[in-house]
Scaffold this active site. Sequence first.
Site, PDB file in Angstrom:
ATOM      1  CB  THR A 115      -8.266  -9.287 -85.978  1.00 16.44           C
ATOM      2  OG1 THR A 115      -7.486  -9.590 -84.823  1.00 16.44           O
ATOM      3  CG2 THR A 115      -8.353 -10.533 -86.858  1.00 16.44           C
ATOM      4  CB  SER A 116      -3.097  -7.450 -85.241  1.00 15.72           C
ATOM      5  OG  SER A 116      -3.197  -6.135 -85.744  1.00 15.72           O
TER       6      SER A 116
ATOM      7  CG  ASP B  29      -9.149  -4.276 -83.195  1.00 18.11           C
ATOM      8  OD1 ASP B  29      -8.385  -5.080 -83.750  1.00 18.11           O
ATOM      9  OD2 ASP B  29      -9.115  -4.020 -81.987  1.00 18.11           O
TER      10      ASP B  29
ATOM     11  CE  LYS C 192      -6.023  -3.506 -87.168  1.00 20.32           C
ATOM     12  NZ  LYS C 192      -7.054  -3.872 -86.164  1.00 20.32           N
TER      13      LYS C 192
ATOM     14  CG  ASP D  46      -7.919  -9.789 -79.559  1.00 16.28           C
ATOM     15  OD1 ASP D  46      -8.592 -10.502 -78.802  1.00 16.28           O
ATOM     16  OD2 ASP D  46      -7.214 -10.236 -80.475  1.00 16.28           O
TER      17      ASP D  46
ATOM     18  CG  ASP E 138      -8.769  -1.823 -78.532  1.00 17.56           C
ATOM     19  OD1 ASP E 138      -8.096  -2.146 -77.531  1.00 17.56           O
ATOM     20  OD2 ASP E 138      -8.598  -2.350 -79.652  1.00 17.56           O
TER      21      ASP E 138
END
Length: 220
Positions: A112-113, A19, A144, A21, A169
């Site tokens: 990543t989103s 991931d 996600k 962030d 995270d």
Amino acid sequence: MDHADTMDRASGFDGWLFDMDGTLLTSIPSVERVWGAWAERNGIEVESFLKRIHGVQAIEVVRRENLPGLDPEVEVAHIVRAEMEDMDGTEAIPGAAAFLSSLPPERWAIVTSAHRRLAMARLQAVGLPLPKVLICAEDVPRSKPAPDGFLLGAQRLGVDPARCVVFEDSPAGVCAGEAAGASVIVVSATHRDPWPGDHPVIRDYHDPRLKPGGKILSPG
């Protein structure tokens, strides 16, 4: 499976899926300024709202609020632009750059989103190496905690998701890694409270288990 077993399995991993962030970098100050201002403009209680946005695609965050009269795609375009103009406080997680640089470039990916241009801007702003495989919000239909991003990341690396380790995270991201069939390691650098789950936890990339010769870097 306990923490030690999961770390031992790392010796046989074929791919590393990260991931971004909260895992490789923190953009929390920017995210909370931009999204907090958006929530306030739209009459949403800011503190509780900010707790439910992490690890989820921006379009999904807006849709979940179900606000009348708003076009989610238009709102997201404005939010992404504002986030790109506000990088203050964005920093790499300690040790992340060196750790990524130590991995074979063909065996790791970022999932990543964030939208691609925002992800690239943040990675470049903090000096992290750019991956050969970068999976962003535009690349998968489901956010996600759906596993789509990690499954696509593993596919583009040419490896079995079950032979990958996911670094995450957020609860949504951890669930996505689990659903993809990967092992999961939680990065707690941005956490205020102890992680409640059973996955192994590292504070940052100075963890001794991640150093050359450690289990997680041993060749499979």
